[in-house]
Scaffold this motif. Structure first.
Motif, short mmCIF file in Angstrom:
data_model
loop_
_atom_site.label_atom_id
_atom_site.label_comp_id
_atom_site.label_asym_id
_atom_site.label_seq_id
_atom_site.Cartn_x
_atom_site.Cartn_y
_atom_site.Cartn_z
N THR A 219 -35.31 -85.44 54.23
CA THR A 219 -34.22 -84.73 53.91
C THR A 219 -33.02 -84.94 54.90
OG1 THR A 219 -35.39 -82.82 53.14
CG2 THR A 219 -33.31 -82.30 53.92
N LEU A 220 -33.37 -85.34 56.18
CA LEU A 220 -32.16 -85.47 57.13
C LEU A 220 -31.45 -86.84 56.80
CD1 LEU A 220 -33.92 -84.13 60.32
CD2 LEU A 220 -32.01 -83.02 58.91
N ALA A 221 -32.41 -87.74 56.40
CA ALA A 221 -32.03 -89.08 56.07
C ALA A 221 -31.02 -88.89 54.96
CB ALA A 221 -33.18 -90.10 55.83
N GLN A 222 -31.34 -88.32 53.99
CA GLN A 222 -30.46 -87.90 52.53
C GLN A 222 -29.05 -87.58 52.95
OE1 GLN A 222 -31.30 -89.48 49.98
NE2 GLN A 222 -29.97 -88.76 48.36
N ILE A 223 -29.32 -86.39 53.71
CA ILE A 223 -28.00 -85.78 54.22
C ILE A 223 -27.11 -87.11 55.19
CG2 ILE A 223 -26.90 -84.13 55.63
CD1 ILE A 223 -29.32 -82.35 55.19
N GLU A 224 -27.72 -87.49 55.76
CA GLU A 224 -26.94 -88.48 56.62
C GLU A 224 -26.36 -89.81 55.58
OE1 GLU A 224 -28.35 -91.73 59.85
OE2 GLU A 224 -28.54 -89.68 60.36
N ALA A 225 -27.25 -90.17 54.75
CA ALA A 225 -26.79 -91.22 53.92
C ALA A 225 -25.53 -90.84 53.06
CB ALA A 225 -27.82 -91.76 52.87
N VAL A 226 -25.64 -89.30 52.62
CA VAL A 226 -24.40 -88.80 51.72
C VAL A 226 -23.21 -88.70 52.40
CG1 VAL A 226 -23.87 -86.91 50.33
CG2 VAL A 226 -26.07 -87.64 50.23
N ASP A 227 -23.53 -88.02 53.82
CA ASP A 227 -22.34 -88.16 54.62
C ASP A 227 -21.64 -89.52 54.86
OD1 ASP A 227 -22.93 -85.64 55.21
OD2 ASP A 227 -23.66 -85.84 56.96
N HIS A 228 -22.44 -90.61 54.99
CA HIS A 228 -21.87 -91.89 55.14
C HIS A 228 -21.05 -92.23 53.91
CE1 HIS A 228 -21.27 -96.04 56.35
NE2 HIS A 228 -22.11 -96.30 55.45
N MET A 229 -21.69 -92.19 52.57
CA MET A 229 -20.81 -92.50 51.54
C MET A 229 -19.65 -91.66 51.49
SD MET A 229 -22.35 -92.08 47.51
CE MET A 229 -21.10 -91.60 46.22
N MET A 230 -19.65 -90.39 51.59
CA MET A 230 -18.55 -89.66 51.61
C MET A 230 -17.26 -90.18 52.42
SD MET A 230 -18.70 -87.21 49.30
CE MET A 230 -19.67 -88.33 48.44
N ALA A 231 -17.61 -90.74 53.68
CA ALA A 231 -16.71 -91.48 54.57
C ALA A 231 -16.07 -92.73 54.06
CB ALA A 231 -17.41 -91.27 56.06
N SER A 232 -16.92 -93.19 53.02
CA SER A 232 -16.60 -94.45 52.50
C SER A 232 -16.08 -94.58 51.28
CB SER A 232 -17.68 -95.47 52.44
OG SER A 232 -18.39 -95.36 53.92
N MET A 233 -15.59 -93.48 50.64
CA MET A 233 -14.75 -93.51 49.38
C MET A 233 -13.53 -94.16 49.11
SD MET A 233 -16.84 -91.24 47.62
CE MET A 233 -16.13 -90.46 46.20
N HIS A 234 -13.26 -94.51 47.92
CA HIS A 234 -12.08 -95.26 47.45
C HIS A 234 -11.10 -94.45 47.13
CE1 HIS A 234 -15.03 -98.98 47.53
NE2 HIS A 234 -14.86 -98.59 48.56
#
Length: 358
Positions: free
Chosen positions: A240-255
């Motif tokens: 669960t923590l890994a998923q939250i972290e991965a989604v946060d990383h994607m949100m910070a990389s939006m175009h």
């Protein structure tokens, strides 16, 4: 029994402590390494990549071509190890390709939806079909799914069908009136008219990436509010923590979005909801979903507020030319239906079955 409970509590506390250390000191708990890939071709429309086969898994059968939406980074399909659609498809032995559009700049402001429908998607499909000696599968998420459907329809109407066996559109909304966040804005859009918005996007040139990220996050504002509590309550759950972290990383990389695309989304989708009627006016001609001639899988997320089930399901009666239209639902929000933890046992098996049958 008390001993077993004590042992379980000790194990959970130990896991929580290890996870807390990794999150705060060791750099994180998610394995964000991308699946290895090789650049195949590069042109102004984007870069085509082929993902390297997994060790011990020989790829066979038709290639899968992944088409991203605008706004989201291409690694939405490869979010993190053990929760990556790319990794799953490779593990199934499928050749996997992806077209990456790169970052949207001011110089792209005049690009419209027709750029992807008439140019990027058809060129990518034909290139991969030529490399793999046969028709391909198309898989698109969100706006990427609409790109796929419209590209297939436009090519048919032009008398130049694309070499595609089947297409899957995941979380791709066709009926904007079914989107709770958008529906209340439609009357305002009618009152405001289009001139002010047109002037705005022409002046700005693009819909900036930070704003795209903010809008995406606002769709899950309830989860944002409860997020700290969720992390604390699941501190022993590394997945669960890994998923939250991965989604946060994607949100910070939006175009960002090109200004013209933003204008089309406003006028053709928000104001008039044209696609819900079955067609869209692009580059001076009408493109109809009824012109799609290959099997279609449409997948909707049960908790998706950007592309709710009714908005995705609307495509089914409009795809009258397709030999089969299959509608499936899966748990999760807009990203979760594609690559959430539960997608591993819902969306992905449904996609596997659909591709294998065609």
């Amino acid at each position: 029994m008390l001993r077993a409970l004590r042992d379980e509590l000790g194990s959970r506390l130990g896991a929580a402590a290890a996870n807390a250390w990794d999150r705060t000191v060791a750099g994180g708990v998610a394995d964000l390494r991308r699946m290895p890939r090789t650049e195949v071709a590069r042109d102004p429309g984007g870069t085509l990549y082929r993902y390297d086969p997994l060790p011990g898994v020989a790829p066979s059968g038709p290639a899968v071509v992944l088409v991203p939406p605008l706004g989201a980074p291409d690694f939405a399909y490869d979010l993190r190890r053990d929760c990556s659609l790319v990794e799953h498809l490779l593990d199934e032995g499928r050749p996997v390709y992806l077209v990456d559009y790169g970052r949207i700049a001011f110089g792209h402001r005049r690009l419209g939806i027709e750029h992807w429908v008439d140019d990027v998607v058809p060129r990518t499909v034909r290139r991969v079909a030529g490399l793999t000696d046969g028709p391909v599968y198309l898989v698109g998420w969100s706006l990427g799914g609409l790109f796929c459907l419209l590209a297939l329809a436009a090519a048919e109407e032009a008398g130049e069908p694309l070499p595609v066996r089947a297409v899957a559109a995941i979380g791709s909304p066709v009926d904007v009136t079914a989107v709770p966040l958008v529906a209340p804005l439609r009357p305002l859009a009618e009152v405001a008219g289009g001139r002010a918005v047109s002037a705005l996007y022409r002046a700005v040139g693009s819909w900036p990436a930070p704003l795209v990220s903010t809008v995406f996050q606002l769709t899950t504002v309830d989860k944002m509010v409860t997020r700290p509590l969720a992390i604390l309550s699941r501190l022993d759950d590394r997945d669960t923590l890994a998923q939250i972290e991965a989604v946060d990383h994607m949100m910070a990389s939006m175009h960002g979005y090109p200004g013209r695309v933003f204008g089309q989304l406003f006028h053709l989708f928000l104001r008039s909801n044209d696609l819900a009627g079955g067609s869209l006016q692009l580059a001076g001609r009408e493109v109809s979903l009824s012109s799609v001639k290959v099997p279609v899988l449409a997948v909707g997320g049960r908790d998706d507020v950007i592309a709710p089930l009714r908005a995705v399901r609307r495509a089914v009666p409009l795809l009258t030319g397709a030999p089969e239209v299959r509608f499936a639902t899966a748990p999760g929000g807009h990203l979760g239906v594609l690559t959430g933890r539960r997608a591993r046992t819902t969306t992905w098996p449904a996609l596997d079955a659909f591709l294998s049958e065609h």
